[in-house]
Design a protein around this motif. Sequence first.
Motif, PDB file in Angstrom:
ATOM      1  N   CYS A  82     -14.340  14.531  13.173  1.00  0.00           N
ATOM      2  CA  CYS A  82     -15.147  13.425  12.881  1.00  0.00           C
ATOM      3  C   CYS A  82     -14.445  12.027  12.994  1.00  0.00           C
ATOM      4  O   CYS A  82     -14.043  11.835  13.507  1.00  0.00           O
ATOM      5  CB  CYS A  82     -15.124  13.164  10.422  1.00  0.00           C
ATOM      6  SG  CYS A  82     -15.806  11.889  10.332  1.00  0.00           S
ATOM      7  N   CYS A  87     -13.502   7.249   9.181  1.00  0.00           N
ATOM      8  CA  CYS A  87     -12.150   8.864   9.873  1.00  0.00           C
ATOM      9  C   CYS A  87     -12.384   7.019  11.800  1.00  0.00           C
ATOM     10  O   CYS A  87     -11.602   7.249  11.854  1.00  0.00           O
ATOM     11  CB  CYS A  87     -12.940   9.591  10.453  1.00  0.00           C
ATOM     12  SG  CYS A  87     -12.546  10.675   9.067  1.00  0.00           S
ATOM     13  N   CYS A 128     -13.824  11.935   3.287  1.00  0.00           N
ATOM     14  CA  CYS A 128     -13.302  10.440   3.900  1.00  0.00           C
ATOM     15  C   CYS A 128     -11.504  10.149   3.238  1.00  0.00           C
ATOM     16  O   CYS A 128     -11.275   9.593   3.832  1.00  0.00           O
ATOM     17  CB  CYS A 128     -14.420   9.622   3.725  1.00  0.00           C
ATOM     18  SG  CYS A 128     -15.866  10.484   4.208  1.00  0.00           S
TER      19      CYS A 128
HETATM   20  S1  FES Z   1     -15.713   9.614   7.587  1.00  0.00           S
HETATM   21 FE1  FES Z   1     -14.380  11.655   8.871  1.00  0.00          FE
HETATM   22  S2  FES Z   1     -15.233  12.874   6.888  1.00  0.00           S
HETATM   23 FE2  FES Z   1     -16.394  10.889   6.040  1.00  0.00          FE
END
Ligand code: FES
Length: 200
Positions: A82, A87, A128
């Motif tokens: 991600c 992230c 997140c």
């Molecule tokens: S921004 Fe990576 S899991 Fe939501």
Amino acid sequence: MSVLSEHLIEEIKELPAKYPQPRSAVMPALDLAQEELGYLTPEAMTEVAEALMLDPGYVEGVATFYTLFHHEPTGKHRFYMCTNLACMLRGSDEVVTRLREAIGVRGPGEVSKDGMFSYEEVECLGACEYAPMCRIDHRYEYDLTVVKIDQIVNDCRLPRLYQRTASAPRAASADAPRPKPATRRAPRAKKTDGGAISES
Ligand code: FES
């Protein structure tokens, strides 16, 4: 001759009975086919459609819409990294760079020389609070660091060790307090016994 095994075709035929709408079986069926072949060929999609008694065009439409279905060879272990906002803010760039180095590829979609690994960058995986995180095969790994990526890659080369590591108690983050999973649980993510969470 079928590209999917007889056993798998029988398993796929049993899927529609598990859903209120038989069409809902198409994604798990494609997932099973992908698990067996590594990626979805046109022949595999046709056989899935026949097993589910669905229009082949519909099955192909589903298979090509979702990025988690692959149409070219991938590594035995697939990382879905991600790189969305949460992230990214917590260091996914550094983690992805380290992953590339650890598995020896130049970018997404490339398969490592030993055929063991490939990765792709994906949008938010719904966890997140555990950023930066990734999905590897069917497991979620979270609170990633360059050290943890190295551990995961090394453990993947020793499958039994990977299983043990993935279910080990989650280590507390050294640099920031972490949310309490019981009260701030990520949507679409289910915590397992220990250190990893899997899709719900
Ligand atoms: S921004 Fe990576 S899991 Fe939501």
